[in-house]
Design a protein around this motif. Sequence first.
Motif, PDB file in Angstrom:
ATOM      1  N   ALA A   1       0.847  -1.187   0.000  1.00  9.44           N
ATOM      2  CA  ALA A   1       0.000   0.000   0.000  1.00  9.44           C
ATOM      3  C   ALA A   1       0.882   1.236   0.000  1.00  9.44           C
ATOM      4  O   ALA A   1       2.009   1.212   0.503  1.00  9.44           O
TER       5      ALA A   1
ATOM      6  N   ILE B   1       1.018   5.055   1.349  1.00 11.90           N
ATOM      7  CA  ILE B   1       0.433   5.879   2.398  1.00 11.90           C
ATOM      8  C   ILE B   1       0.847   7.330   2.206  1.00 11.90           C
ATOM      9  O   ILE B   1       2.041   7.644   2.236  1.00 11.90           O
TER      10      ILE B   1
ATOM     11  N   PRO C   1      -5.052   5.333   2.268  1.00 14.73           N
ATOM     12  CA  PRO C   1      -4.078   4.463   1.589  1.00 14.73           C
ATOM     13  C   PRO C   1      -4.501   4.134   0.157  1.00 14.73           C
ATOM     14  O   PRO C   1      -5.700   4.055  -0.155  1.00 14.73           O
TER      15      PRO C   1
END
Length: 709
Positions: free
Chosen positions: A249, A251, A302
């Motif tokens: 992911a 961020i 995210p």
Amino acid sequence: MRTNEKELAMSGDTVFWKNNERAYELFQDLLACSERRAYDDHFLVQLAAYREEDTNAAYADIFAAEYLLATGDAASAIVCGERAFRIRPVEPRVWDVLARAYAAAGRYADALVMQGYPLNFFHVPISLDVPAAALTEETLDRLSRATGKANYAPYALSRMRYMPAEGLTAESTVFFEEFLPVSQHITPHYYVGAYTDQEIHGNKRWLMNSIAHASGLANNVGGDFTFDIMRAERAPKEAAISVEPGAEAIIPIFGTADGQMLTAQTETVDDNIWLNPATPNYFRLNEDTVFTSAEDFIVGTPIHLGHCPTRKKLVLNILVDALPWQVLRTSFAEHMPNAARFFARGTIFDQHFSVLEYTYPSLPTIETGMYPQHTGVFSEWAAIELSEDCITIAERARDAGYAASSLMGDGIGIYNGVTRGYDRLVVSPYRLHAYEGVERTIRYLDGCGEADHFIFLHFGDVHPWGGEVFQISSAAQMQLPLAGRLSGSKEKVTSPYLRPSAFYQTAFWQAVHDTDRALGALFAYLEEHYAPEDYLVSLYSDHGVPIFSPTHYIVDAQLTGATWMMRGAGVPEGMVAEELTSAVDIYPTLAHLLGFPVEANVDGVRPKLFGGTGREIAFSNSLFPRKYYHLAARAREHTLCMETLDPVSLSGTADLARTKVGIYPRAYEGIAGHEIDSPELRAFFYPRVREFLQGIGNNGEMFPLPEEM
């Protein structure tokens, strides 16, 4: 069946519209009673009779709320008032009764918001005596939105402050490095930062903090400052972020202070980095991570990497503001060769029309698939949020797991909730150059292309603006001979009323070519990085332009003839679709191709090309308060044109019994001397147009405005 519908049915199709006289008389009686505060048995009998007529449920609820409030039942008054507000959000009478009912119930923040609207519209001072403890920052922010315009977020024409010595004060400024007072029912909320790419740390933060309180900031849209607005949450010096095994992911993290350091700790990493304050800093994670800092920081939504087979890898919606298909259709390949080449392997809708004539109310018709009389979004002076039961196409995409981003937009859909489905909104009110949006998109996809993306781009190059307020491109200025450069640029009218001139037309064609050149780079990138079955690209416009209209009519084919073309998964190749389509049809078409549900309140229909019912009439109207209402109802060969003899009310309604109505061949719509009248045409148009106008017709019933009281 309503009384007027019965009478219309009995008269066949000889009468276009007939008001309900009984309902009108009841309304006037109820209005007179309410002005005298005569809330007695007679009032209840008349109210029951008025409800039975079923012409205006919102007004019946307003009268009911006034009665309930007068009899001491504030809670029930709120129920009726809120029901009326959902139908008629721009109605001063409902603002008044809800303000009083909320105050009686101790809901001071809600009461202040309802008093904020008449302050904005009529300069009626806020009279509510609110305990100082109730004037929280959140309450004042909501009041700021109510007392300003709905377009060009995050600017605030009237940012409200409270000091015990001065009371309430207002300033023209901006929401910055804070959360916006919108979409309170959807979390996380929007945080306002600065768009910064390959620049000095904190430069844009310094700039905005330097000018945030400058005189005229909002009116000059901060010099077209570009904001990065993102759903986010505040981390009080620490944030632990979990990542599933085998997953990745990205961020985004905003800094909140100059010279701020951020430390990241995982099983394999323990290091720190400078944060760019007020700007998202991106971190790719593949394991659980703890971020810490000496100051608070902001963690954005995210971006989950990886593809799901139930989604497309890329859904790209490109709004080319004011691109007029009725002007381009015969020379598309000449003036936009890159777009023509790309969409030659897709479908072009040749008879596509916008619902309205300018951007603010047009964008909601595309994003919701609903007409303005059903969304309540039509007046930029009313920052009233879209009802929760109006689910936008971006909300559908977000719920389906797409990374939903608006990488170029003007901010007009933020305060009203129309763009609330996007996790990220990069906005600048006027600086919407296609080449910047394309480069921004390519960089974004280069960085996180593994995710499934739903991306919206709003390009403004083509849109004409009055020469007294807007600088056309330098290339167009250089092309014009002196006479053309000087003439036609001094009209002090809003863009839908501009007239043909060499000045505007030269600027237009240069902007068309500029936009196509940028699109060529974007389409080349897509073809290089994606297979056709992996993407769905839609290019459309929100309206056309008036600068080629031989006989200007506010809803004529040049101004409401819009563009719509598609290419990608599920889209037929090499098609020029001749069927009529409307801007509200984009929503159900995208929903069909992407597997999204479509609620019953959506007005759009799926074109026959995609297995839908298609439409018989495309409705284009001008619903601008205090101007006359206009409608062009276009069928395949004929157009019904209508104009009211009285202006549209503040609440977006009109008396439809006082109208000029004519049916014309499509090639001569609205031109005197070309009217056609036949029983067959009336039988076709009248019932269908009456159905569309439900929610716009007010039966002659209007509450007096505060300035008239």
